[in-house]
Design a protein around this motif. Structure first.
Motif, PDB file in Angstrom:
ATOM      1  N   THR A   7       0.833  -1.201   0.000  1.00 11.53           N
ATOM      2  CA  THR A   7       0.000   0.000   0.000  1.00 11.53           C
ATOM      3  C   THR A   7       0.867   1.249   0.000  1.00 11.53           C
ATOM      4  O   THR A   7       1.832   1.337   0.760  1.00 11.53           O
ATOM      5  CB  THR A   7      -0.918   0.016   1.238  1.00 11.53           C
ATOM      6  OG1 THR A   7      -1.771  -1.120   1.179  1.00 11.53           O
ATOM      7  CG2 THR A   7      -1.762   1.277   1.296  1.00 11.53           C
ATOM      8  N   ASP A   8       0.487   2.195  -0.847  1.00 13.74           N
ATOM      9  CA  ASP A   8       1.144   3.493  -0.863  1.00 13.74           C
ATOM     10  C   ASP A   8       0.803   4.223   0.434  1.00 13.74           C
ATOM     11  O   ASP A   8      -0.375   4.342   0.789  1.00 13.74           O
ATOM     12  CB  ASP A   8       0.639   4.288  -2.078  1.00 13.74           C
ATOM     13  CG  ASP A   8       1.337   5.615  -2.280  1.00 13.74           C
ATOM     14  OD1 ASP A   8       1.126   6.238  -3.331  1.00 13.74           O
ATOM     15  OD2 ASP A   8       2.081   6.057  -1.386  1.00 13.74           O
ATOM     16  N   ARG A  12      -4.281   7.619   1.492  1.00 20.61           N
ATOM     17  CA  ARG A  12      -5.421   8.375   2.015  1.00 20.61           C
ATOM     18  C   ARG A  12      -5.407   9.814   1.535  1.00 20.61           C
ATOM     19  O   ARG A  12      -6.438  10.359   1.161  1.00 20.61           O
ATOM     20  CB  ARG A  12      -5.428   8.322   3.539  1.00 20.61           C
ATOM     21  CG  ARG A  12      -5.696   6.929   4.011  1.00 20.61           C
ATOM     22  CD  ARG A  12      -5.834   6.799   5.488  1.00 20.61           C
ATOM     23  NE  ARG A  12      -6.127   5.401   5.798  1.00 20.61           N
ATOM     24  CZ  ARG A  12      -6.465   4.963   6.978  1.00 20.61           C
ATOM     25  NH1 ARG A  12      -6.566   5.794   7.975  1.00 20.61           N
ATOM     26  NH2 ARG A  12      -6.701   3.692   7.177  1.00 20.61           N
TER      27      ARG A  12
ATOM     28  N   ALA B   5       3.660  13.040  10.264  1.00 24.11           N
ATOM     29  CA  ALA B   5       2.327  12.755   9.726  1.00 24.11           C
ATOM     30  C   ALA B   5       2.314  11.408   9.007  1.00 24.11           C
ATOM     31  O   ALA B   5       1.348  10.645   9.102  1.00 24.11           O
ATOM     32  CB  ALA B   5       1.899  13.873   8.769  1.00 24.11           C
ATOM     33  N   LEU B   6       3.396  11.102   8.309  1.00 24.23           N
ATOM     34  CA  LEU B   6       3.453   9.827   7.581  1.00 24.23           C
ATOM     35  C   LEU B   6       3.506   8.649   8.546  1.00 24.23           C
ATOM     36  O   LEU B   6       2.944   7.588   8.266  1.00 24.23           O
ATOM     37  CB  LEU B   6       4.664   9.807   6.652  1.00 24.23           C
ATOM     38  CG  LEU B   6       4.611  10.795   5.478  1.00 24.23           C
ATOM     39  CD1 LEU B   6       5.872  10.705   4.641  1.00 24.23           C
ATOM     40  CD2 LEU B   6       3.384  10.572   4.616  1.00 24.23           C
ATOM     41  N   VAL B  10       0.956   5.518   8.475  1.00 26.37           N
ATOM     42  CA  VAL B  10       1.350   4.105   8.394  1.00 26.37           C
ATOM     43  C   VAL B  10       0.614   3.294   9.450  1.00 26.37           C
ATOM     44  O   VAL B  10       0.074   2.213   9.169  1.00 26.37           O
ATOM     45  CB  VAL B  10       2.879   3.970   8.546  1.00 26.37           C
ATOM     46  CG1 VAL B  10       3.277   2.524   8.810  1.00 26.37           C
ATOM     47  CG2 VAL B  10       3.583   4.486   7.299  1.00 26.37           C
ATOM     48  N   ASP B  12      -2.212   3.990  10.900  1.00 24.37           N
ATOM     49  CA  ASP B  12      -3.637   3.929  10.567  1.00 24.37           C
ATOM     50  C   ASP B  12      -3.888   2.890   9.477  1.00 24.37           C
ATOM     51  O   ASP B  12      -4.848   2.109   9.556  1.00 24.37           O
ATOM     52  CB  ASP B  12      -4.135   5.307  10.096  1.00 24.37           C
ATOM     53  CG  ASP B  12      -4.201   6.323  11.225  1.00 24.37           C
ATOM     54  OD1 ASP B  12      -4.299   7.526  10.923  1.00 24.37           O
ATOM     55  OD2 ASP B  12      -4.151   5.910  12.407  1.00 24.37           O
ATOM     56  N   ILE B  13      -3.041   2.902   8.442  1.00 25.49           N
ATOM     57  CA  ILE B  13      -3.213   1.954   7.330  1.00 25.49           C
ATOM     58  C   ILE B  13      -3.061   0.524   7.834  1.00 25.49           C
ATOM     59  O   ILE B  13      -3.863  -0.354   7.511  1.00 25.49           O
ATOM     60  CB  ILE B  13      -2.180   2.238   6.216  1.00 25.49           C
ATOM     61  CG1 ILE B  13      -2.518   3.555   5.507  1.00 25.49           C
ATOM     62  CG2 ILE B  13      -2.127   1.094   5.199  1.00 25.49           C
ATOM     63  CD1 ILE B  13      -1.418   4.057   4.592  1.00 25.49           C
ATOM     64  N   LEU B  14      -2.037   0.292   8.658  1.00 28.33           N
ATOM     65  CA  LEU B  14      -1.777  -1.069   9.135  1.00 28.33           C
ATOM     66  C   LEU B  14      -2.865  -1.551  10.082  1.00 28.33           C
ATOM     67  O   LEU B  14      -3.298  -2.707  10.013  1.00 28.33           O
ATOM     68  CB  LEU B  14      -0.408  -1.132   9.815  1.00 28.33           C
ATOM     69  CG  LEU B  14       0.788  -1.043   8.871  1.00 28.33           C
ATOM     70  CD1 LEU B  14       2.084  -1.098   9.665  1.00 28.33           C
ATOM     71  CD2 LEU B  14       0.751  -2.153   7.835  1.00 28.33           C
ATOM     72  N   GLU B  16      -5.983  -0.716  10.132  1.00 26.29           N
ATOM     73  CA  GLU B  16      -7.170  -1.059   9.345  1.00 26.29           C
ATOM     74  C   GLU B  16      -6.963  -2.373   8.600  1.00 26.29           C
ATOM     75  O   GLU B  16      -7.869  -3.222   8.542  1.00 26.29           O
ATOM     76  CB  GLU B  16      -7.463   0.068   8.344  1.00 26.29           C
ATOM     77  CG  GLU B  16      -8.752  -0.142   7.559  1.00 26.29           C
ATOM     78  CD  GLU B  16      -9.062   1.050   6.665  1.00 26.29           C
ATOM     79  OE1 GLU B  16      -8.699   2.195   7.004  1.00 26.29           O
ATOM     80  OE2 GLU B  16      -9.658   0.818   5.598  1.00 26.29           O
ATOM     81  N   PHE B  76       6.015   3.128   0.004  1.00 29.61           N
ATOM     82  CA  PHE B  76       5.019   2.073   0.112  1.00 29.61           C
ATOM     83  C   PHE B  76       5.292   1.186   1.326  1.00 29.61           C
ATOM     84  O   PHE B  76       6.453   0.953   1.689  1.00 29.61           O
ATOM     85  CB  PHE B  76       5.044   1.166  -1.134  1.00 29.61           C
ATOM     86  CG  PHE B  76       4.674   1.880  -2.399  1.00 29.61           C
ATOM     87  CD1 PHE B  76       5.618   2.605  -3.096  1.00 29.61           C
ATOM     88  CD2 PHE B  76       3.375   1.828  -2.890  1.00 29.61           C
ATOM     89  CE1 PHE B  76       5.287   3.286  -4.260  1.00 29.61           C
ATOM     90  CE2 PHE B  76       3.041   2.499  -4.055  1.00 29.61           C
ATOM     91  CZ  PHE B  76       3.994   3.224  -4.745  1.00 29.61           C
ATOM     92  N   ILE B  77       4.215   0.684   1.917  1.00 31.83           N
ATOM     93  CA  ILE B  77       4.339  -0.379   2.913  1.00 31.83           C
ATOM     94  C   ILE B  77       4.343  -1.685   2.137  1.00 31.83           C
ATOM     95  O   ILE B  77       3.334  -2.023   1.482  1.00 31.83           O
ATOM     96  CB  ILE B  77       3.171  -0.385   3.913  1.00 31.83           C
ATOM     97  CG1 ILE B  77       2.996   0.989   4.546  1.00 31.83           C
ATOM     98  CG2 ILE B  77       3.398  -1.446   4.988  1.00 31.83           C
ATOM     99  CD1 ILE B  77       1.710   1.121   5.349  1.00 31.83           C
TER     100      ILE B  77
END
Lengths: 212, 84
Positions: A7-8, A12, B5-6, B10, B12-14, B16, B76-77
Motif C-alpha cells: 500500500t502506498d 489516504r 504525519a506519515l 502508516v 492507521d493503514i496497518l 485497518e 510504500f508499505i
C-alpha cells in the motif's frame, strides 16, 4: 507471520485529493496550489493578482501560526479560510477538504490555495488542485532548482519573482530559467515583480486560458 | 517534519489492514518493510524517529523498520511481520 500490505503510504491523502478535485470540477472551480519558500512573495502576489482575475476568487491560506496572510487579503473582500497547521510543514488534502466546507464553491470561479512556505514537503501532497504554481524569488539564487528538484519537477508553472532585484542579487535570469527548464521542461515560466500588478497580467491571461 | 504525519498514516493503514482479518487482528507487529523509490520523499532516519515516538504503548512499539530501495517512485508499505 509475514503479511503483504503493498500500500502506498500516501493512499489516504491521494484519495482525498482526488475527491477534492472531483468536487471542484463539479462546481466549475479552477484550483491553483501556490507553493514557495517562506518569503518568496506568495501573499504579495495574491494581493495584486486577485484584482486582475476575471471571475470570483476564494482563498485558502496555510501557515503554521497566525492569520497574518489572511488579514492581508481581507481588504479584497473575497471568501477566505485560514488553516493553521500548528507545526505541520505542508497542507494536506484532508485539511483542504474540511476548509472547502467553509466556502460556497458554487459562487467561485477560482480557488487559490496558499500553501505553507516550504520548498520541499508540499510537493508530496496532492491537494486536488488543477495546477501547482511555484513562486521562486531571485533572492534565493540560481541553484535551487537542481537542489530542490522534487518541488520544481511537480510545478506546472514557475513564477520567478522579485526580478527587479536580479541585478543587485547577481542573478542571470536566463541561466535561472534554463536551470528550471532542465529540471522540468514542461513548466511554464513567467518573470514577475509581485509588487507590480502590470507584471502579473501575462500570467493572469495564461491562467484564464488554462481554465478555459 | 512531514515524517511525523506519515508515521501516523502508516499506523492507521496497518491497523485497518490487520484488524480487517481475524488471523492478524490485534497482533503485535514485529517488523515493517517499506519500499522507497527515488527521488526520496521520506528520510528514513527521520521517519523512524517519529514512528518510534508515536508507537510507544501501541502494538507497533519495538517494531523493526526496514527500508528497501524501489524502482517505483513513492513510499510504500511492502509487508509486515506480526507475532504468531
Amino acid at each position: 507471520m509475514e503479511i503483504k500490505i503493498l500500500t502506498d503510504v500516501m493512499v489516504r491523502n491521494n484519495a482525498k485529493g482526488e475527491d477534492n478535485r472531483a468536487r471542484l470540477r463539479e462546481a466549475g472551480v479552477y484550483c491553483v496550489n501556490f507553493t514557495s519558500s517562506p518569503g518568496a512573495g506568495k501573499t504579495t502576489l495574491l494581493t495584486n493578482l486577485i484584482p486582475l482575475v476575471s471571475g470570483a476568487v476564494g482563498v485558502i491560506e496555510g501557515d503554521l501560526y497566525t492569520a497574518r496572510d489572511a488579514e492581508r487579503l481581507q481588504g479584497l473582500g473575497i471568501p477566505l479560510v485560514q488553516i493553521n497547521t500548528e507545526g505541520g510543514c505542508h497542507l494536506n488534502a484532508m485539511q483542504i477538504s474540511a476548509a472547502m466546507e467553509d466556502v460556497d464553491l458554487g459562487a467561485l470561479d477560482y480557488l487559490f490555495i496558499e500553501n505553507v512556505g516550504n520548498l520541499v514537503c508540499p510537493s508530496a501532497f496532492d491537494l486536488g488542485e488543477d495546477i501547482m504554481t511555484l513562486v521562486y524569488s531571485v533572492t534565493e539564487g540560481e541553484d535551487k532548482p537542481m537542489k530542490y528538484s522534487t518541488m520544481f519537477e511537480k510545478a506546472d508553472c514557475v513564477l520567478i519573482n522579485k526580478c527587479d532585484l536580479a541585478e543587485v542579487c547577481g542573478i542571470d535570469l536566463d541561466a535561472l530559467e534554463q536551470e528550471v527548464q532542465t529540471v522540468n521542461p514542461r513548466a511554464r515560466i513567467f518573470r514577475i515583480v509581485a509588487r507590480d500588478p502590470d507584471t502579473l497580467k501575462p500570467w493572469a491571461e495564461w491562467l484564464h486560458g488554462k481554465r478555459g | 517534519m512531514h515524517e511525523a504525519a506519515l508515521a501516523k498514516s502508516v499506523m492507521d493503514i496497518l491497523t485497518e489492514s490487520l484488524d480487517g482479518d481475524e488471523v492478524s487482528r490485534g497482533k503485535r507487529v514485529r517488523r515493517i518493510t517499506f519500499a522507497l523509490g527515488r527521488p526520496r520523499t521520506v528520510v528514513p532516519d527521520s521517519f523512524s524517529f517519529y514512528f518510534e515516538m508515536q508507537a510507544k504503548d501501541t502494538r507497533y512499539e519495538g517494531a523493526e523498520l526496514q527500508f528497501q530501495e524501489s524502482e517505483t517512485r513513492g513510499f510504500f508499505i511492502d509487508s509486515v511481520d506480526v507475532e504468531d
